[in-house]
Design a protein around this motif. Structure first.
Motif, PDB file in Angstrom:
ATOM      1  N   ALA A  23     -16.247   1.492   4.412  1.00  0.00           N
ATOM      2  CA  ALA A  23     -15.677   1.345   5.760  1.00  0.00           C
ATOM      3  C   ALA A  23     -14.190   1.020   5.680  1.00  0.00           C
ATOM      4  N   THR A  24     -13.836   0.107   4.791  1.00  0.00           N
ATOM      5  CA  THR A  24     -12.430  -0.263   4.619  1.00  0.00           C
ATOM      6  C   THR A  24     -11.596   0.929   4.189  1.00  0.00           C
ATOM      7  N   SER A  25     -12.133   1.736   3.301  1.00  0.00           N
ATOM      8  CA  SER A  25     -11.431   2.934   2.843  1.00  0.00           C
ATOM      9  C   SER A  25     -11.143   3.891   4.006  1.00  0.00           C
ATOM     10  N   ALA A  26     -12.122   4.109   4.858  1.00  0.00           N
ATOM     11  CA  ALA A  26     -11.934   5.000   6.011  1.00  0.00           C
ATOM     12  C   ALA A  26     -10.894   4.441   6.975  1.00  0.00           C
ATOM     13  N   ILE A  27     -10.954   3.151   7.244  1.00  0.00           N
ATOM     14  CA  ILE A  27      -9.995   2.531   8.166  1.00  0.00           C
ATOM     15  C   ILE A  27      -8.593   2.543   7.583  1.00  0.00           C
ATOM     16  N   ASP A  28      -8.463   2.219   6.295  1.00  0.00           N
ATOM     17  CA  ASP A  28      -7.149   2.244   5.641  1.00  0.00           C
ATOM     18  C   ASP A  28      -6.521   3.627   5.711  1.00  0.00           C
ATOM     19  N   ARG A  29      -7.322   4.644   5.449  1.00  0.00           N
ATOM     20  CA  ARG A  29      -6.800   6.022   5.479  1.00  0.00           C
ATOM     21  C   ARG A  29      -6.404   6.419   6.894  1.00  0.00           C
ATOM     22  N   ALA A  30      -7.229   6.086   7.880  1.00  0.00           N
ATOM     23  CA  ALA A  30      -6.915   6.424   9.275  1.00  0.00           C
ATOM     24  C   ALA A  30      -5.639   5.725   9.731  1.00  0.00           C
ATOM     25  N   SER A  31      -5.431   4.496   9.285  1.00  0.00           N
ATOM     26  CA  SER A  31      -4.242   3.746   9.710  1.00  0.00           C
ATOM     27  C   SER A  31      -2.941   4.329   9.160  1.00  0.00           C
ATOM     28  N   LEU A  34      -2.686   7.199  12.169  1.00  0.00           N
ATOM     29  CA  LEU A  34      -2.963   6.829  13.559  1.00  0.00           C
ATOM     30  C   LEU A  34      -2.415   5.443  13.836  1.00  0.00           C
ATOM     31  N   ARG A  35      -1.924   5.244  15.059  1.00  0.00           N
ATOM     32  CA  ARG A  35      -1.409   3.930  15.444  1.00  0.00           C
ATOM     33  C   ARG A  35      -2.342   3.265  16.435  1.00  0.00           C
ATOM     34  N   ASP A  36      -2.260   1.970  16.478  1.00  0.00           N
ATOM     35  CA  ASP A  36      -2.980   1.162  17.465  1.00  0.00           C
ATOM     36  C   ASP A  36      -4.496   1.351  17.398  1.00  0.00           C
ATOM     37  N   LEU A  37      -5.034   1.255  16.159  1.00  0.00           N
ATOM     38  CA  LEU A  37      -6.489   1.312  15.998  1.00  0.00           C
ATOM     39  C   LEU A  37      -7.110   0.118  16.710  1.00  0.00           C
TER      40      LEU A  37
END
Length: 69
Positions: A23-31, A34-37
């Protein structure tokens, strides 16, 4: 009053160690793009199995982010 609009996307992160790392890997990559997750909701957890042993933990997320003006 200011109103907001949010976009929701699906992501799948993977890790050889845990669902949390996936999950952390997916969020780190998206950030990175993408802004303002805002919120990540876990939709599904699964494990890829190779030779009878867990090889990869996968976390499917629904991720929201705010549209910018």
């Amino acid at each position: 009053m200011s109103e907001s609009v949010y976009k929701i996307i699906n992501l799948v992160g993977s890790s050889t160690t845990s669902w949390e790392d996936a999950a952390t890997s997916a969020i780190d990559r998206a950030s990175q793009s993408l802004r303002d997750l805002r919120i990540a909701e876990v939709m599904k957890l699964d494990i890829k199995i190779e030779k009878g042993k867990p090889a990869q933990f996968r976390t499917n997320l629904k991720l929201s982010f705010k549209y910018q003006d």
